[in-house]
Design a protein around this motif. Structure first.
Motif, PDB file in Angstrom:
ATOM      1  N   ARG A 146     -50.942  19.907 -21.881  1.00 18.22           N
ATOM      2  CA  ARG A 146     -51.701  18.695 -22.187  1.00 18.22           C
ATOM      3  C   ARG A 146     -52.465  18.829 -23.507  1.00 18.22           C
ATOM      4  O   ARG A 146     -52.828  17.825 -24.114  1.00 18.22           O
ATOM      5  CB  ARG A 146     -52.684  18.389 -21.051  1.00 18.22           C
ATOM      6  N   SER A 147     -52.704  20.076 -23.932  1.00 21.76           N
ATOM      7  CA  SER A 147     -53.417  20.295 -25.195  1.00 21.76           C
ATOM      8  C   SER A 147     -52.493  20.214 -26.403  1.00 21.76           C
ATOM      9  O   SER A 147     -52.955  20.328 -27.540  1.00 21.76           O
ATOM     10  CB  SER A 147     -54.109  21.668 -25.169  1.00 21.76           C
ATOM     11  N   GLY A 148     -51.189  20.067 -26.152  1.00 24.87           N
ATOM     12  CA  GLY A 148     -50.259  19.887 -27.258  1.00 24.87           C
ATOM     13  C   GLY A 148     -49.224  20.959 -27.423  1.00 24.87           C
ATOM     14  O   GLY A 148     -48.416  20.894 -28.354  1.00 24.87           O
ATOM     15  N   ALA A 149     -49.218  21.968 -26.574  1.00 28.46           N
ATOM     16  CA  ALA A 149     -48.223  23.030 -26.691  1.00 28.46           C
ATOM     17  C   ALA A 149     -46.814  22.459 -26.588  1.00 28.46           C
ATOM     18  O   ALA A 149     -46.528  21.615 -25.738  1.00 28.46           O
ATOM     19  CB  ALA A 149     -48.430  24.080 -25.603  1.00 28.46           C
ATOM     20  N   ASP A 150     -45.942  22.921 -27.478  1.00 32.35           N
ATOM     21  CA  ASP A 150     -44.550  22.470 -27.465  1.00 32.35           C
ATOM     22  C   ASP A 150     -43.800  23.077 -26.291  1.00 32.35           C
ATOM     23  O   ASP A 150     -42.964  22.416 -25.664  1.00 32.35           O
ATOM     24  CB  ASP A 150     -43.879  22.861 -28.782  1.00 32.35           C
ATOM     25  N   LYS A 151     -44.100  24.332 -26.005  1.00 37.85           N
ATOM     26  CA  LYS A 151     -43.528  24.983 -24.834  1.00 37.85           C
ATOM     27  C   LYS A 151     -44.462  26.108 -24.396  1.00 37.85           C
ATOM     28  O   LYS A 151     -45.242  26.641 -25.183  1.00 37.85           O
ATOM     29  CB  LYS A 151     -42.127  25.530 -25.098  1.00 37.85           C
ATOM     30  N   VAL A 152     -44.358  26.447 -23.117  1.00 36.33           N
ATOM     31  CA  VAL A 152     -45.135  27.550 -22.560  1.00 36.33           C
ATOM     32  C   VAL A 152     -44.167  28.483 -21.833  1.00 36.33           C
ATOM     33  O   VAL A 152     -43.379  28.039 -20.993  1.00 36.33           O
ATOM     34  CB  VAL A 152     -46.216  27.061 -21.577  1.00 36.33           C
ATOM     35  N   VAL A 153     -44.223  29.748 -22.172  1.00 33.38           N
ATOM     36  CA  VAL A 153     -43.454  30.779 -21.480  1.00 33.38           C
ATOM     37  C   VAL A 153     -44.431  31.621 -20.677  1.00 33.38           C
ATOM     38  O   VAL A 153     -45.466  32.043 -21.189  1.00 33.38           O
ATOM     39  CB  VAL A 153     -42.683  31.669 -22.473  1.00 33.38           C
ATOM     40  N   CYS A 154     -44.107  31.850 -19.411  1.00 39.48           N
ATOM     41  CA  CYS A 154     -44.960  32.655 -18.542  1.00 39.48           C
ATOM     42  C   CYS A 154     -44.237  33.942 -18.172  1.00 39.48           C
ATOM     43  O   CYS A 154     -43.107  33.910 -17.672  1.00 39.48           O
ATOM     44  CB  CYS A 154     -45.331  31.884 -17.279  1.00 39.48           C
ATOM     45  N   ILE A 155     -44.885  35.076 -18.432  1.00 42.25           N
ATOM     46  CA  ILE A 155     -44.311  36.392 -18.144  1.00 42.25           C
ATOM     47  C   ILE A 155     -45.029  37.004 -16.949  1.00 42.25           C
ATOM     48  O   ILE A 155     -46.263  37.049 -16.911  1.00 42.25           O
ATOM     49  CB  ILE A 155     -44.438  37.332 -19.354  1.00 42.25           C
ATOM     50  N   GLY A 156     -44.260  37.483 -15.985  1.00 44.46           N
ATOM     51  CA  GLY A 156     -44.844  38.132 -14.812  1.00 44.46           C
ATOM     52  C   GLY A 156     -43.887  39.135 -14.210  1.00 44.46           C
ATOM     53  O   GLY A 156     -42.688  39.154 -14.524  1.00 44.46           O
ATOM     54  N   ARG A 157     -44.413  39.991 -13.348  1.00 40.71           N
ATOM     55  CA  ARG A 157     -43.599  40.998 -12.674  1.00 40.71           C
ATOM     56  C   ARG A 157     -42.632  40.340 -11.693  1.00 40.71           C
ATOM     57  O   ARG A 157     -42.913  39.291 -11.117  1.00 40.71           O
ATOM     58  CB  ARG A 157     -44.489  41.987 -11.925  1.00 40.71           C
ATOM     59  N   THR A 158     -41.507  40.991 -11.471  1.00 39.11           N
ATOM     60  CA  THR A 158     -40.494  40.422 -10.585  1.00 39.11           C
ATOM     61  C   THR A 158     -40.994  40.272  -9.158  1.00 39.11           C
ATOM     62  O   THR A 158     -40.551  39.382  -8.425  1.00 39.11           O
ATOM     63  CB  THR A 158     -39.222  41.293 -10.587  1.00 39.11           C
ATOM     64  N   ARG A 159     -41.928  41.151  -8.757  1.00 38.51           N
ATOM     65  CA  ARG A 159     -42.436  41.067  -7.378  1.00 38.51           C
ATOM     66  C   ARG A 159     -43.274  39.813  -7.143  1.00 38.51           C
ATOM     67  O   ARG A 159     -43.488  39.425  -5.988  1.00 38.51           O
ATOM     68  CB  ARG A 159     -43.274  42.303  -7.046  1.00 38.51           C
ATOM     69  N   ASN A 160     -43.754  39.176  -8.201  1.00 34.09           N
ATOM     70  CA  ASN A 160     -44.616  37.996  -8.068  1.00 34.09           C
ATOM     71  C   ASN A 160     -43.787  36.725  -7.943  1.00 34.09           C
ATOM     72  O   ASN A 160     -43.964  35.768  -8.692  1.00 34.09           O
ATOM     73  CB  ASN A 160     -45.568  37.902  -9.264  1.00 34.09           C
ATOM     74  N   ARG A 161     -42.898  36.707  -6.956  1.00 37.22           N
ATOM     75  CA  ARG A 161     -41.937  35.630  -6.832  1.00 37.22           C
ATOM     76  C   ARG A 161     -42.614  34.270  -6.680  1.00 37.22           C
ATOM     77  O   ARG A 161     -42.288  33.322  -7.397  1.00 37.22           O
ATOM     78  CB  ARG A 161     -41.029  35.882  -5.610  1.00 37.22           C
ATOM     79  N   ALA A 162     -43.564  34.160  -5.756  1.00 38.95           N
ATOM     80  CA  ALA A 162     -44.203  32.864  -5.499  1.00 38.95           C
ATOM     81  C   ALA A 162     -44.976  32.380  -6.723  1.00 38.95           C
ATOM     82  O   ALA A 162     -44.988  31.181  -7.029  1.00 38.95           O
ATOM     83  CB  ALA A 162     -45.128  32.969  -4.294  1.00 38.95           C
ATOM     84  N   ARG A 163     -45.603  33.289  -7.413  1.00 37.33           N
ATOM     85  CA  ARG A 163     -46.383  32.903  -8.586  1.00 37.33           C
ATOM     86  C   ARG A 163     -45.478  32.435  -9.732  1.00 37.33           C
ATOM     87  O   ARG A 163     -45.795  31.474 -10.428  1.00 37.33           O
ATOM     88  CB  ARG A 163     -47.259  34.074  -9.040  1.00 37.33           C
ATOM     89  N   LEU A 164     -44.349  33.104  -9.904  1.00 39.14           N
ATOM     90  CA  LEU A 164     -43.425  32.685 -10.956  1.00 39.14           C
ATOM     91  C   LEU A 164     -42.765  31.348 -10.610  1.00 39.14           C
ATOM     92  O   LEU A 164     -42.517  30.519 -11.494  1.00 39.14           O
ATOM     93  CB  LEU A 164     -42.381  33.768 -11.191  1.00 39.14           C
ATOM     94  N   GLU A 165     -42.500  31.126  -9.331  1.00 38.28           N
ATOM     95  CA  GLU A 165     -41.985  29.822  -8.925  1.00 38.28           C
ATOM     96  C   GLU A 165     -43.009  28.731  -9.215  1.00 38.28           C
ATOM     97  O   GLU A 165     -42.662  27.632  -9.666  1.00 38.28           O
ATOM     98  CB  GLU A 165     -41.639  29.835  -7.432  1.00 38.28           C
ATOM     99  N   ALA A 166     -44.281  29.027  -8.963  1.00 33.83           N
ATOM    100  CA  ALA A 166     -45.338  28.059  -9.266  1.00 33.83           C
ATOM    101  C   ALA A 166     -45.410  27.789 -10.761  1.00 33.83           C
ATOM    102  O   ALA A 166     -45.578  26.641 -11.194  1.00 33.83           O
ATOM    103  CB  ALA A 166     -46.685  28.577  -8.751  1.00 33.83           C
ATOM    104  N   ALA A 167     -45.253  28.830 -11.577  1.00 31.18           N
ATOM    105  CA  ALA A 167     -45.283  28.657 -13.036  1.00 31.18           C
ATOM    106  C   ALA A 167     -44.187  27.721 -13.493  1.00 31.18           C
ATOM    107  O   ALA A 167     -44.388  26.859 -14.361  1.00 31.18           O
ATOM    108  CB  ALA A 167     -45.146  30.017 -13.722  1.00 31.18           C
ATOM    109  N   SER A 168     -43.011  27.856 -12.898  1.00 31.20           N
ATOM    110  CA  SER A 168     -41.896  26.973 -13.249  1.00 31.20           C
ATOM    111  C   SER A 168     -42.202  25.528 -12.859  1.00 31.20           C
ATOM    112  O   SER A 168     -41.955  24.595 -13.633  1.00 31.20           O
ATOM    113  CB  SER A 168     -40.620  27.458 -12.558  1.00 31.20           C
ATOM    114  N   LYS A 169     -42.757  25.332 -11.664  1.00 29.71           N
ATOM    115  CA  LYS A 169     -43.102  23.983 -11.221  1.00 29.71           C
ATOM    116  C   LYS A 169     -44.150  23.343 -12.124  1.00 29.71           C
ATOM    117  O   LYS A 169     -44.182  22.116 -12.286  1.00 29.71           O
ATOM    118  CB  LYS A 169     -43.622  24.024  -9.787  1.00 29.71           C
ATOM    119  N   LEU A 170     -45.004  24.174 -12.722  1.00 32.28           N
ATOM    120  CA  LEU A 170     -46.077  23.666 -13.578  1.00 32.28           C
ATOM    121  C   LEU A 170     -45.615  23.396 -15.009  1.00 32.28           C
ATOM    122  O   LEU A 170     -46.398  22.939 -15.837  1.00 32.28           O
ATOM    123  CB  LEU A 170     -47.243  24.654 -13.581  1.00 32.28           C
TER     124      LEU A 170
END
Length: 345
Positions: free
Chosen positions: A182-206
């Motif tokens: 919302r602040s104007g970023a063209d894209k956002v990439v989120c990096i996380g450990r493979t074990r953080n499955r639920a959190r990475l799924e949430a990042a994708s939904k966001l």
């Protein structure tokens, strides 16, 4: 009156006690009936090694005003409210010079009574009470960490068209994703450990592109110098690796806390000649509540994506263990006293 209140001590000791809360509300304070309180990463850090003595805990608080002390202008019994974890005084030289962000002199709830957010009731100074409407208590309890995320994004000074990387898909990193977009970023990439499955799924939904990796950021040569802004919500030792991601003139904003030593090393010549910046985000005083409450209410920050578990106060020990042992499936745990226990003498 007698209430339940959770107490914490290192290492990983948590208990729910019955304690006495004074009947008299202190001047310029209110009595809050707690409706929801989130477990923060700071609570987990304290549980690990930072509390030598038993202490009440819980600071991501939403509740209802039950009683008013004196001098609580603008507040009423029955108001649904969230609580600022720190505030500015409005009178000191910093405040009068417009730097309220550097003042923490206002009264706060940390020493207002024998209970904090993981309890049935607690006292809070009226000056730190923010009213809200149109949200569930669960969602409203995200105001405090959402304010932290907002401060981190603001500190990074994201511009339209910026490429942004978020390292660490915890609740604050996740809430930073839609704020950055919302602040104007063209894209956002989120990096996380493979074990953080639920959190990475949430990042994708966001709205983020997700990179699940257990390798060092330095090994991802395809990401080298690719981002205008990097937001670090991981421990501080990640910062030197994060620097490699920055494009010319890039900025890192971070809120990570180091366990043990907080010392890092990086190539200052490279940092200088690429005109990079490293900025610490520390959302104390707790500003921006009205802004993030609007974001929660209009769905910019979708609470149901952030909150993965809701547990009653009686299960606080179970909730802390869940956060410690099952990060792969746990994003945000919110404790709800629901029907408060109370007995009067």
């Amino acid at each position: 009156m007698r209430i339940r209140s959770a107490y914490l001590k290192s290492p990983w000791q948590c208990t729910l006690r019955e304690i006495d809360l004074p009947d008299q509300v202190p001047d310029k304070h209110v009595l809050i009936r707690v409706e929801a309180c989130g477990i923060c990463g700071t609570d987990l850090s304290n549980a690990e090694d930072k509390l030598a003595e038993w202490q009440p805990f819980g600071h991501e608080i939403a509740g209802v005003i039950e009683k008013l002390g004196t001098d609580c202008e603008g507040l009423s019994v029955g108001d649904t409210v969230v609580l600022e974890s720190a505030g500015f005084c409005g009178r000191c030289d910093l405040c009068r010079s417009g730097r309220v962000d550097l003042c923490n002199k206002a009264p706060h709830f940390w020493n207002a009574g024998p209970s904090l957010g993981f309890s049935d009731y607690m006292f809070a100074p009226a000056c730190g009470v923010v009213r809200y409407e149109g949200l569930t208590p669960d969602a409203a309890s995200l105001a405090e960490p959402a304010g932290v995320a907002y401060d981190m994004v603001k500190t990074a000074d994201i511009q339209h068209g910026d490429r942004v990387c978020v390292i660490g898909p915890g609740p604050i990193g996740l809430m930073a994703i839609p704020i950055a977009l919302r602040s104007g970023a063209d894209k956002v990439v989120c990096i996380g450990r493979t074990r953080n499955r639920a959190r990475l799924e949430a990042a994708s939904k966001l709205g983020a592109e997700v990179l699940a990796s257990d390798r060092s950021v330095l090994e991802h040569t395809e990401l080298r110098h690719q981002f205008d802004r990097v937001l670090v919500t991981a421990p501080v030792h990640i910062i030197p690796e994060a620097i490699s991601l920055l494009a010319y003139g890039g900025i890192i904003s971070y809120i990570g806390i180091g366990n043990g030593s907080g010392t890092i090393q990086f190539d200052a010549n490279d940092f200088h000649f690429r005109k990079l910046q490293l900025r610490a985000s520390f959302a104390s005083p707790a500003l921006y509540y009205p802004i993030v409450l609007k974001m929660l209410k209009n769905g910019t920050i979708p609470a149901d994506i952030i909150i993965s578990h809701r547990l009653p106060l009686g299960d606080i020990e179970k909730a802390m263990a869940l956060c410690k042992e099952d990060k792969g499936e746990t994003v945000k745990v919110v404790i709800k006293p629901e029907t408060p226990f109370i007995s009067t003498f």
